[in-house]
Design an enzyme around this catalytic site. Structure first.
Site, mmCIF file in Angstrom:
data_model
loop_
_atom_site.group_PDB
_atom_site.id
_atom_site.type_symbol
_atom_site.label_atom_id
_atom_site.label_comp_id
_atom_site.label_asym_id
_atom_site.label_seq_id
_atom_site.Cartn_x
_atom_site.Cartn_y
_atom_site.Cartn_z
ATOM 1 N N ARG B 32 0.890 -0.988 -0.020
ATOM 2 C CA ARG B 32 -0.102 -0.168 -0.002
ATOM 3 C C ARG B 32 0.767 1.409 -0.185
ATOM 4 O O ARG B 32 1.895 1.421 -0.613
ATOM 5 C CB ARG B 32 -1.062 -0.139 0.950
ATOM 6 N N VAL B 35 4.895 1.142 0.752
ATOM 7 C CA VAL B 35 5.631 0.230 -0.402
ATOM 8 C C VAL B 35 5.346 0.964 -1.755
ATOM 9 O O VAL B 35 6.615 0.777 -2.548
ATOM 10 C CB VAL B 35 4.588 -1.140 -0.471
ATOM 11 N N HIS B 36 4.372 1.510 -2.342
ATOM 12 C CA HIS B 36 4.340 2.029 -3.557
ATOM 13 C C HIS B 36 5.252 3.338 -3.523
ATOM 14 O O HIS B 36 6.001 3.378 -4.559
ATOM 15 C CB HIS B 36 2.890 2.735 -3.828
ATOM 16 N N LYS B 37 5.450 4.160 -2.655
ATOM 17 C CA LYS B 37 6.462 5.220 -2.484
ATOM 18 C C LYS B 37 7.832 4.702 -2.381
ATOM 19 O O LYS B 37 8.665 5.024 -3.278
ATOM 20 C CB LYS B 37 6.070 6.103 -1.331
#
Lengths: 290, 207
Positions: B32, B35-37
């Protein structure tokens, strides 16, 4: 002062795992309005099945167990300092027992405290001394998805043609529901506060959500607006999960508070269908939950 | 109901259309906001130097995500002390927050599926057409029910991000979802947004 940590723990467990009856009834009614075989009906069927499993297994209805928001109404003589310590201890225990997800994150370091504690605002606890000898504690678990789609408007709002009256209020609330789409886990419940300053207005928009969905507003003007807003929000056709359908909101609750001559705020707190709120009543050493 | 096995091939993805109910089985990974960043900054835009075990984790998740599925979910997990992890509650989180990153993550890892709730925007929809991939909508809040579809927690990476934000590698069986964005440019979310906007505009002119 007696130690009622265990009672607080049970209050948290109940709130996280057992959806209040009025919300479940409202969801069942919403299901009956959706067409057989539609995605909307399928979503509501899944939701109701999940509510049943969570209750049976004592597991969280939703994994986002939100911000625990406590309102403590205490009789004279109780120590709010000790009550806070007991609530915090119960919240940490509830996290350990997986009734709650560790949800308290330091915004600067990004570190999750792991026990749902952190500073004076996590969990959020409001204290108010009351007459008599009954301790009443309300708890709401408000998830982040629906919190993110909440909105505050400063009227007049030219773009929406909303002036400083109930017609203007109606317009901005509909705009907020449209902007939310299915992102706040529709069908939601709208908590609306008219007036106040930015802070008190948002706070009141959450406090009004402690009432029951079907409870009538004592102010006839607001009662009428509540009914109208629910109907019109549903006309938008966003539907459960934003899949399209008859029910976008289950209900609307409105309150008002005095404002400054210069300010006219309308705050919208969107509560997801997982409308987790429970009450604990403690008197003469006996505890009751609602 | 279409049954999908992870990894999912291109032909299967192209056959899926908005509105199709699906049931997923195989190994997927949660990811989420953090993690994406982290993925985008460290491995795609390279604006941040890899640190600690970043590169090792990257090597492990690459094959997992190739043809794979990422699940926008911050679970409630039991057994943290014994490391015998078990998902207790695991519904989807709101996906739109990953809109700035998702398309690039899909292209970089050859992701075939993104599961979440609330839908995503035009950048992700474009990636769905290119990669190709689909956006799968799970039922928001149905956390106890969805947790039953998680048969095993295989591994966890980056637990220092916190339980909700870590990468949980999970084996699922008959995980229920609906296609709401497909690889042909179809998006239920864009459609509902536009229809409800028309109604809103009609309601706003009533005094």
């Amino acid at each position: 002062m007696v130690d009622i940590t265990e009672h607080f723990l049970e209050l948290v467990r109940l709130a996280a795992t057992d959806l209040p009856p009025d919300v479940e009834i409202s969801l069942t009614q919403a299901l009956e309005r959706e067409k057989t075989g539609s995605a909307a009906r399928g979503a509501l069927e899944t939701i109701l099945k999940n509510v049943e499993i969570a209750r049976r297994d004592s597991t969280p209805i939703c994994q986002d167990t939100g911000t625990p928001i406590f309102y403590v109404y205490y009789p004279e003589g109780w120590s709010t300092r000790r009550l806070r310590a007991q609530i915090e201890s119960a919240v940490a225990k509830a996290t350990q027992r997986t009734y709650l997800r560790p949800n308290s994150v330091d915004p600067l370091s990004g570190k999750n405290s792991g026990d749902n504690l952190g500073g004076n605002y996590f969990p959020t606890i409001h204290f108010e001394e009351v007459e008599g000898d009954t301790l009443t504690v309300d708890l709401m678990l408000k998830g982040g998805g629906c919190e993110n789609v909440g909105a505050q408007y400063s009227l007049p709002n030219t773009a929406l043609g909303a002036g400083r009256d109930l017609t203007g209020v109606r317009k901005v609330v509909l705009d907020a529901v449209h902007k939310a789409q299915g992102k706040g886990c529709a069908p939601g419940i709208l908590g609306i506060a008219i007036g106040g300053d930015r802070g008190s207005s948002y706070l009141a928009s959450k406090e009004v959500l402690f009432g029951k969905i079907a409870e009538d507003n004592s102010d006839p003007q607001l009662a009428e607006l509540e009914t109208r807003l629910t109907e019109e929000a549903n006309q938008l056709g966003i539907g459960p999960m934003g899949f399209g359908g008859q029910t976008t909101v289950l209900g609307t609750k409105i309150t008002s508070l005095n404002r400054l001559p210069a300010s006219y705020f309308v705050s919208v707190s969107y509560m997801c269908w997982a409308y987790r709120r429970r009450r604990m009543i403690f008197k003469d050493g006996e505890v009751q939950y609602e | 109901m279409q049954e999908l096995t992870i990894p999912i091939n291109e032909e299967t993805i192209r056959c899926l259309r908005v509105g199709d109910p699906v049931s997923l089985s195989g190994v997927m990974m949660t990811g989420r906001d953090t993690v994406h960043k982290w993925m985008v900054e460290t491995f795609i835009y390279n604006t941040r130097q890899p640190q600690g075990d970043d590169l090792d984790v990257y090597e492990v998740i690459k094959p997992l995500l190739n043809g794979g599925v990422i699940y926008h979910c911050g679970p409630v997990v039991a057994g943290l002390e014994t490391r015998e992890h078990q998902f207790v509650a695991a519904g989807p989180t709101t996906s739109i927050r990953e809109e700035p990153y998702q398309g690039d993550v899909m292209r970089h890892f050859n992701l075939r599926g993104v599961i979440g709730k609330g839908g995503m925007g035009p950048k992700t929809l474009a990636a769905c057409q290119e990669v190709p991939g689909v956006y799968l909508h799970a039922i928001g809040g149905a956390a106890s029910l969805i947790a039953q579809a998680v048969v095993k927690v295989v591994e966890v990476y980056k637990l220092e991000f916190g339980v909700p934000e870590a990468m949980w590698v999970i084996e699922v069986k008959d995980f229920p979802a609906v296609v709401t964005m497909d690889s042909h440019g179809g998006s239920l979310h864009a459609e509902i947004e536009s229809k409800s906007r028309t109604v809103l505009e009609e309601l706003l002119v009533i005094e």
